[in-house]
Design a protein around this motif. Structure first.
Motif, PDB file in Angstrom:
ATOM      1  N   LEU A  34       0.918  -1.272   0.022  1.00 50.85           N
ATOM      2  CA  LEU A  34       0.097   0.091   0.032  1.00 50.85           C
ATOM      3  C   LEU A  34       0.901   1.180   0.001  1.00 50.85           C
ATOM      4  O   LEU A  34       1.490   1.352   0.974  1.00 50.85           O
ATOM      5  CB  LEU A  34      -0.919  -0.168   1.241  1.00 50.85           C
ATOM      6  CG  LEU A  34      -1.825   1.182   1.348  1.00 50.85           C
ATOM      7  CD1 LEU A  34      -2.880   1.124   0.036  1.00 50.85           C
ATOM      8  CD2 LEU A  34      -2.581   1.264   2.654  1.00 50.85           C
ATOM      9  N   ASP A  36       1.425   5.643  -1.585  1.00 47.93           N
ATOM     10  CA  ASP A  36       0.956   6.794  -1.399  1.00 47.93           C
ATOM     11  C   ASP A  36      -0.253   7.140  -2.272  1.00 47.93           C
ATOM     12  O   ASP A  36      -0.412   8.125  -2.964  1.00 47.93           O
ATOM     13  CB  ASP A  36       1.796   7.927  -0.996  1.00 47.93           C
ATOM     14  CG  ASP A  36       2.834   8.074  -2.431  1.00 47.93           C
ATOM     15  OD1 ASP A  36       2.827   7.026  -3.169  1.00 47.93           O
ATOM     16  OD2 ASP A  36       3.512   8.839  -2.715  1.00 47.93           O
ATOM     17  N   PRO A  38      -4.162   5.696  -3.817  1.00 46.58           N
ATOM     18  CA  PRO A  38      -5.403   4.895  -3.551  1.00 46.58           C
ATOM     19  C   PRO A  38      -5.085   3.619  -4.465  1.00 46.58           C
ATOM     20  O   PRO A  38      -4.750   3.608  -5.617  1.00 46.58           O
ATOM     21  CB  PRO A  38      -6.580   5.530  -3.887  1.00 46.58           C
ATOM     22  CG  PRO A  38      -6.113   6.993  -4.168  1.00 46.58           C
ATOM     23  CD  PRO A  38      -4.714   6.897  -4.586  1.00 46.58           C
ATOM     24  N   PHE A  51      -6.919   2.826   1.112  1.00 51.25           N
ATOM     25  CA  PHE A  51      -5.588   3.934   1.244  1.00 51.25           C
ATOM     26  C   PHE A  51      -5.162   4.137   2.567  1.00 51.25           C
ATOM     27  O   PHE A  51      -5.655   4.005   3.437  1.00 51.25           O
ATOM     28  CB  PHE A  51      -6.256   5.248   0.519  1.00 51.25           C
ATOM     29  CG  PHE A  51      -7.194   6.027   1.424  1.00 51.25           C
ATOM     30  CD1 PHE A  51      -8.366   5.636   1.285  1.00 51.25           C
ATOM     31  CD2 PHE A  51      -6.633   7.020   2.005  1.00 51.25           C
ATOM     32  CE1 PHE A  51      -9.477   6.091   2.022  1.00 51.25           C
ATOM     33  CE2 PHE A  51      -7.787   7.779   2.958  1.00 51.25           C
ATOM     34  CZ  PHE A  51      -8.888   7.471   2.784  1.00 51.25           C
ATOM     35  N   ASP A  53      -4.017   7.434   4.683  1.00 53.61           N
ATOM     36  CA  ASP A  53      -3.698   8.716   4.709  1.00 53.61           C
ATOM     37  C   ASP A  53      -2.481   9.525   5.208  1.00 53.61           C
ATOM     38  O   ASP A  53      -1.677   8.790   5.403  1.00 53.61           O
ATOM     39  CB  ASP A  53      -4.803   9.487   5.485  1.00 53.61           C
ATOM     40  CG  ASP A  53      -5.072   9.284   6.775  1.00 53.61           C
ATOM     41  OD1 ASP A  53      -3.826   9.128   7.547  1.00 53.61           O
ATOM     42  OD2 ASP A  53      -5.949   9.665   7.480  1.00 53.61           O
ATOM     43  N   GLU A  73     -10.131   5.859  -7.117  1.00 54.05           N
ATOM     44  CA  GLU A  73      -9.110   5.063  -7.402  1.00 54.05           C
ATOM     45  C   GLU A  73      -7.841   6.242  -7.923  1.00 54.05           C
ATOM     46  O   GLU A  73      -6.675   6.202  -7.664  1.00 54.05           O
ATOM     47  CB  GLU A  73      -8.969   4.205  -8.359  1.00 54.05           C
ATOM     48  CG  GLU A  73      -7.641   3.644  -8.829  1.00 54.05           C
ATOM     49  CD  GLU A  73      -7.867   2.570  -9.745  1.00 54.05           C
ATOM     50  OE1 GLU A  73      -9.119   2.537 -10.383  1.00 54.05           O
ATOM     51  OE2 GLU A  73      -6.840   1.925 -10.158  1.00 54.05           O
ATOM     52  N   ILE A  77      -4.324  11.487  -2.404  1.00 53.31           N
ATOM     53  CA  ILE A  77      -3.942  11.363  -0.640  1.00 53.31           C
ATOM     54  C   ILE A  77      -3.522  12.516  -0.173  1.00 53.31           C
ATOM     55  O   ILE A  77      -2.598  13.469  -0.796  1.00 53.31           O
ATOM     56  CB  ILE A  77      -2.848  10.141  -0.403  1.00 53.31           C
ATOM     57  CG1 ILE A  77      -3.154   8.947  -1.313  1.00 53.31           C
ATOM     58  CG2 ILE A  77      -2.710   9.984   0.961  1.00 53.31           C
ATOM     59  CD1 ILE A  77      -4.427   8.352  -0.806  1.00 53.31           C
ATOM     60  N   VAL A  82      -8.443  11.158   1.322  1.00 50.03           N
ATOM     61  CA  VAL A  82      -8.438  11.258  -0.119  1.00 50.03           C
ATOM     62  C   VAL A  82      -9.455  12.382  -0.741  1.00 50.03           C
ATOM     63  O   VAL A  82     -10.570  12.329  -0.459  1.00 50.03           O
ATOM     64  CB  VAL A  82      -8.637   9.848  -0.755  1.00 50.03           C
ATOM     65  CG1 VAL A  82      -9.986   9.166  -0.585  1.00 50.03           C
ATOM     66  CG2 VAL A  82      -8.285   9.595  -2.219  1.00 50.03           C
TER      67      VAL A  82
END
Lengths: 399, 399, 399
Positions: A34, A36, A38, A51, A53, A73, A77, A82
């Protein structure tokens, strides 16, 4: 409502099977994967984004913006959430709408917007989500032993994606027979210990055993001229977790006999999460508590033994060839070509007793949920160390 | 019949939305892209071919031969029509069957065959078709100003094809807010005039205004220490035309202030024609009446400023990346990921008042057609020069 | 039950058309293309595998294992059958389950398992299957002359696969007119004899004739100043066989006149087998009884004349271009773009009388089956040599 095995493979929001699955915490991503940005992820037939934050909090929220439905998507961020690229609405990890730069009024309209969001928790490198009712009071996320630090080292594999129904994979583990037949010429069979234990000519005994967390398959074989039996256990934690005890032996040990005497210090968890009825993802976690500081390097080398053993003939254009010699490809050729449970014809025999018991237990669990009760395996007991263990004993037991 | 916004995106022959769209002339091709071969084109979910016969007449007729259904896309163009490759039936631009070389009798059988055909007209480089009732007495094809020669130069872009619902694109133009948010870092924002007018920090006022041809969005901003306001208009001509006033400023002018004082001499029309519910094509026409003989070359160079501003990170595998910095790609990432209107959840605010008014007007127009009346914008008034103009004022107005 | 032409193109197990087709032996593979691996093949919308066991026997059985549904396409061929990779169940060519290594009991459970299997027979290099009722007493497999050795040489082409409905191809042969129109500039027209006989300006007469095996199209043309007529026949054997008489003339002979006087010594059979409603495969067999030992080499060279005659223009992006000059591509451009019979609009004329008669005969045959009777062409008479011939006379006939 009559629940049958036909309900098991369906995972959508309004299906009995999907309603059951939603009662548990399910992994939906890997911390290490994961970034930075989405990440679009479909879970149980729902389109979502995962995501983190700017403050480090992780969110799992609806993929399509609550405003006019553009995909988040492609959002940005920010510190607190988001932001939709279309009109800049900002959502936090809880689905709250924090900003609507296009709206000039106060925060009243923001407050009216409830965007889909699900609670998430990090544990041992995985990101779990709860998509069931009473999101404020979800059941506890179990302290799965492989995910809790207790003096060992952990390895998480890159997430794998499979294009067939999740239950084909899951129930395969309630069926030990395939190990010595399908995998007879791959790692399981080709190496010393596996060859001895998982012999198609002299297979181990096995029994499925009902457990609080789900079920386990106990395989055993008597040692001739001894009161001892070799035991190997595969466990199925509800709703979709596998723990395989013998992996270390099969892949990791040249000297199996020595380990047999001292017991296993290796756990191999697989978490299955359905994307929809025809796709699932798998998160694989290895946890090792033994003395070898380079264990995972050694494991990697041992696994490389699993090279494909088939030379493809010129006329052989079958799409999944070659597969023999690699356990994972052998699985795909068989589970991956099965149609959905309920849409295929079957003849189950006594050797399918593990599968039969598992399906029955899942149908019971789906029924329990349909009737307003808690399903099996929702609350799991911890051991003295505070760990939730799924049995994975491998070794000698006195008879 | 109750018409709702759910009816808007559906364009097929038997849908309320499709019946409404069929009341207008719609462009179906570009003269410069029509060669001496038939061109298959789907319009409003009907499979058709567009062709120009040897005498120069253009026809839009059913794709599949009236005889036994082979595709006329592979037919041969002749002096008087297109000939099916299978048995040689010859169809003219009006759908008449002129020859049936396989039939030995007279012309009686020819006369019985009525092949699907729609009236077409050329105007300013575009080919318009009318697919509605009373094909013998269609409404007038409006003399859209950008398509009629009146002392300027014209440029038609290559036809663009989009794989999402046409109304997502159309209603986007009733929503000026996205300009300063979505496009804030692309051409609109990055250049002098755009930066000044379309500032996200200090956005212009805007109001949707009901117009005989459809509606327009009037954006305005006071000049401090002056009685003047800068005005910029975007117009939506029914059923699916866009005219954007500010393009010249944004793309074409280094010295915006000078132009502001003299007014715009540039029109930028976009004609949207749905192929089906999930695809549309767009015809873009620029018409320039100013003094610069190399205007379109300069425009081209200015548009090149719209370079993608994002460097893709190695882990970023999102399919539509990168998009920032290019207005068209920014549009696709947002409109193109919206589901169909009526199939997505929305929360509309006051800043969506343009979209709300547009949808309401379209629903009213669909209703009018369903009730046997003429829809809005079918008959358009011409100005003194005989032109149908869609407002696109950009410049200073005294308060 | 009312049967219409709409029922003809549908081939699935529960359709009237599919029920009719299942009454005949249909080729499902080529001996020369069946190796020591299972071959997945869809026939009449059923998923099957074709294989030859170690003893040389051929089987056509269900693709998915009777045990838990894994694909037998990845099974191993053994002496007595094919073994599923998952749990090792062994099936013989008759669908019997011979072994279940995972089951410890006796053979009782084996005996209970009936796996889908269909009778198959080899004939002249093709593998025929019977998928109808009373599999123990199927109708006789006709001794099609091109498949029985009778003093000549045989050639089987690689199996061809087409992505459109089988009946589009089949009925095309009841329509001789397309030969001199569609194929007018390819092999048929460009060569001496074909040019003379299949002239679009002076086409032959033709009549469809009801035959015990199906129907034939008899084309004929008077020789001016003579009592003789040139005759050429194309035959359609039920349910899906084509025999074309003139191939030798068109492709194989420089001196057609000489052959005309002595008669044809060449047979060209095409067997069509539907995979499903939208795909079929074709098996093409040539049998030659003339004096030329290198006939098939010569035939190959003559066919090479069928080179594509179209130079593609830069703007021509039509997917099936170019096609003119090659009979097979000309067929695909026309039959392959027709929608299914019953889903397309048609205007049939007198020149379609062959197609009309064929459809009527097929509808009657489907009806016969639906009413419990034998369909046309199920039992075929053999000639003195024991051969089933489909007429393919080409040559001179006295008037």
């Amino acid at each position: 409502m009559t629940i049958t095995i036909d309900d098991i493979p369906r995972v959508g929001p309004d299906t009995p099977g999907g309603t059951w699955l939603r009662r548990y915490w399910l992994p939906v991503g890997c911390v290490s994967e994961l970034f930075d940005i989405p990440m679009a992820v479909k879970v149980l037939d729902e389109e979502l984004i995962l995501f983190r934050d700017g403050e480090g909090k992780i969110g799992l929220i609806g993929q399509y913006c609550a405003h006019r439905g553009a995909s988040l998507e492609y959002g940005d961020i920010e510190e607190r959430g988001v932001r939709c690229p279309y009109h800049g609405w900002l959502f936090d990890v809880n689905g709250n709408c924090l900003e609507q730069p296009s709206e000039k009024g106060g925060k009243e309209f923001c407050a009216k917007v409830r965007h889909i969001s699900y609670p998430v928790r990090e544990l041992g490198g995985l990101i779990f989500a709860y998509m069931g009712p009473n999101a404020d009071k979800p059941p506890p996320l179990p302290n799965y032993s492989a995910l809790i630090d207790h003096g060992g080292i952990r390895q998480i594999e890159p997430t794998r994606h499979f294009a067939y129904n999740w239950f084909n994979f899951y129930e395969n583990s309630a069926d030990p027979v395939h190990v010595w037949i399908l995998h007879g010429s791959s790692a399981y069979g080709a190496q010393t210990w596996g060859n001895q234990f998982f012999s198609a000519e002299d297979p181990p005994e096995f029994e499925p055993v009902d457990m609080p967390y789900g079920m386990k398959i106990v395989m055993s074989k008597k040692i001739s001229g001894s009161d001892s039996v070799i035991v190997d256990e595969m466990s199925l934690g509800f709703p979709s977790i596998l723990q395989v005890g013998d992996t270390e032996f099969v892949h990791g040990k040249a000297d199996a006999q020595k380990l047999m005497n001292t017991g296993s210090d290796f756990e191999h968890f697989m978490f299955i999460t359905p994307n929809d009825d025809h796709n699932f993802m798998m998160f694989t976690i290895d946890y090792y508590t033994g003395p070898d500081p380079n264990f995972f390097n050694h494991l990697k080398k041992m696994r490389k033994r699993e090279e494909l053993k088939e030379n493809l003939k010129a006329y052989d254009t079958r799409p999944l060839m070659p597969f023999r010699g690699n356990v994972r490809r052998e699985d795909i050729v068989t589970q991956g070509t099965q149609k959905l449970l309920g849409e295929r014809k079957e003849h189950l025999g006594t050797s399918d007793r593990g599968v039969i018991m598992l399906r029955k237990m899942v149908v019971e669990a789906i029924k329990a949920v349909a009737e307003g009760n808690d399903p099996k395996g929702l609350y799991l007991e911890e051991n003295n160390e505070g760990l939730v263990r799924l049995d994975s004993f491998v070794g000698l037991r006195e008879h």
